[in-house]
Design a protein around this motif. Structure first.
Motif, short mmCIF file in Angstrom:
data_model
loop_
_atom_site.label_atom_id
_atom_site.label_comp_id
_atom_site.label_asym_id
_atom_site.label_seq_id
_atom_site.Cartn_x
_atom_site.Cartn_y
_atom_site.Cartn_z
N ALA A 15 0.83 -1.21 0.00
CA ALA A 15 0.00 0.00 0.00
C ALA A 15 0.86 1.25 0.00
O ALA A 15 0.54 2.25 -0.66
CB ALA A 15 -0.93 0.00 1.21
N GLY A 16 1.98 1.21 0.73
CA GLY A 16 2.87 2.36 0.77
C GLY A 16 3.49 2.66 -0.59
O GLY A 16 3.57 3.82 -1.00
N PHE A 21 3.72 6.10 -5.54
CA PHE A 21 3.69 6.33 -6.98
C PHE A 21 2.37 6.98 -7.42
O PHE A 21 2.36 7.84 -8.30
CB PHE A 21 3.90 5.01 -7.72
CG PHE A 21 5.32 4.53 -7.71
CD1 PHE A 21 6.26 5.09 -8.55
CD2 PHE A 21 5.73 3.54 -6.83
CE1 PHE A 21 7.58 4.67 -8.54
CE2 PHE A 21 7.04 3.10 -6.80
CZ PHE A 21 7.97 3.67 -7.66
N GLY A 22 1.27 6.55 -6.80
CA GLY A 22 -0.02 7.12 -7.17
C GLY A 22 -0.15 8.58 -6.82
O GLY A 22 -0.65 9.39 -7.62
N LEU A 42 -4.29 5.20 0.51
CA LEU A 42 -4.05 5.61 1.89
C LEU A 42 -4.91 4.79 2.85
O LEU A 42 -4.44 4.37 3.92
CB LEU A 42 -4.36 7.10 2.04
CG LEU A 42 -4.20 7.69 3.45
CD1 LEU A 42 -2.77 7.53 3.95
CD2 LEU A 42 -4.61 9.17 3.46
N ALA A 43 -6.15 4.54 2.47
CA ALA A 43 -7.03 3.71 3.30
C ALA A 43 -6.47 2.29 3.41
O ALA A 43 -6.50 1.68 4.49
CB ALA A 43 -8.43 3.68 2.71
N GLY A 44 -5.93 1.77 2.31
CA GLY A 44 -5.32 0.45 2.36
C GLY A 44 -4.14 0.40 3.30
O GLY A 44 -3.93 -0.60 4.00
N PHE A 45 -3.38 1.47 3.34
CA PHE A 45 -2.22 1.54 4.25
C PHE A 45 -2.68 1.60 5.70
O PHE A 45 -2.16 0.90 6.57
CB PHE A 45 -1.38 2.77 3.90
CG PHE A 45 -0.13 2.90 4.71
CD1 PHE A 45 1.03 2.24 4.32
CD2 PHE A 45 -0.10 3.68 5.86
CE1 PHE A 45 2.19 2.36 5.07
CE2 PHE A 45 1.05 3.80 6.61
CZ PHE A 45 2.21 3.14 6.21
N ALA A 57 -9.68 -1.73 -0.57
CA ALA A 57 -9.22 -0.36 -0.82
C ALA A 57 -8.17 -0.33 -1.92
O ALA A 57 -8.19 0.55 -2.80
CB ALA A 57 -8.65 0.24 0.47
N LEU A 58 -7.26 -1.30 -1.90
CA LEU A 58 -6.22 -1.34 -2.93
C LEU A 58 -6.81 -1.70 -4.30
O LEU A 58 -6.33 -1.24 -5.33
CB LEU A 58 -5.13 -2.32 -2.54
CG LEU A 58 -4.24 -1.87 -1.37
CD1 LEU A 58 -3.25 -2.96 -1.00
CD2 LEU A 58 -3.50 -0.58 -1.72
N ALA A 59 -7.84 -2.53 -4.31
CA ALA A 59 -8.51 -2.85 -5.57
C ALA A 59 -9.17 -1.60 -6.16
O ALA A 59 -9.11 -1.35 -7.37
CB ALA A 59 -9.55 -3.95 -5.36
#
Length: 211
Positions: A15-16, A21-22, A42-45, A57-59
């Motif tokens: 996630a980081g 990069f995002g 950020l939510a995934g992290f 969240a990452l999806a």
């Protein structure tokens, strides 16, 4: 066969990297979709310890970033580029986890290497069809980088067949090189695709104007 072989630490790492990069892409003009992707990353992290929430969240972040990149690579080019860069980056990141815990099964690394290699082949096919090839320097650079990426990922695959610890070390080191060549190939390929789109527009206008 499930992919659930790592814990929240890898969730924070992936996630980081996605967030780094995002957010950079958003900052340089990626648009509102890139902004949504950054918030989702950020939510995934933040929720890495809650795996279901983190991966959802990452999806969402992946879908948003893909939508933001369609303007540069087109829908097909976006998918092939995502397979290429996602497979190679995932290979390198997960390889570090194997260095920490060598008892983990290696099939996931092999799958990621295969995904990255297939993505490179597919991306090269997209570039071959959609690109303008007037710039020979960029064209040759793309060809060399694409072939080198494929060779490196094949080497990663065979290194993982080595049962001892140095096999994973070698695969991880090779994946570092593959990331560099894959990014270079993706950038050069998008430059060629943009050139091809410009030529197509020019040809279309040239046919319409006399009418």
């Amino acid at each position: 066969m499930q992919w659930n072989i790592v814990g929240p630490g890898f969730g924070w790492l992936s996630a980081g990297v996605t967030l780094l990069f995002g957010a950079t892409g958003w900052a340089v003009g990626g648009g509102w979709l890139a902004g949504i992707g950054t918030v989702a990353a950020l939510a995934g992290f933040v929720f890495a310890r809650r795996s279901a929430v983190a991966w959802m969240a990452l999806a969402l972040a992946a879908a948003a970033y893909a939508g933001a990149s369609v303007a540069d690579g087109g829908p097909v080019g976006t998918l092939t580029g995502a397979a290429l860069l996602g497979g190679v980056t995932g290979e390198m990141l997960l390889g570090h986890w194997y260095l920490i815990d060598p008892t983990l099964p290696r099939w996931a690394l092999k799958r990621l290497a295969a995904i990255g290699g297939a993505g490179m082949v597919a991306d090269a096919a997209v570039v071959a069809v959609a690109a303008g090839w007037d710039d020979a320097v960029i064209g040759w650079a793309f060809a060399v980088l694409a072939v080198t990426t494929i060779v490196l990922l094949v080497a990663v695959w065979f290194a993982l067949n080595e049962p001892s610890y140095p096999g994973v070390m070698a695969a991880t080191g090779l994946s570092y090189l593959a990331i560099l060549t894959a990014i270079g190939a993706a950038v050069a390929g998008r430059s060629l695709i943009d050139e091809g789109a410009g030529l197509l527009v020019g040809m279309t206008v040239g046919m319409i104007v006399p009418l």
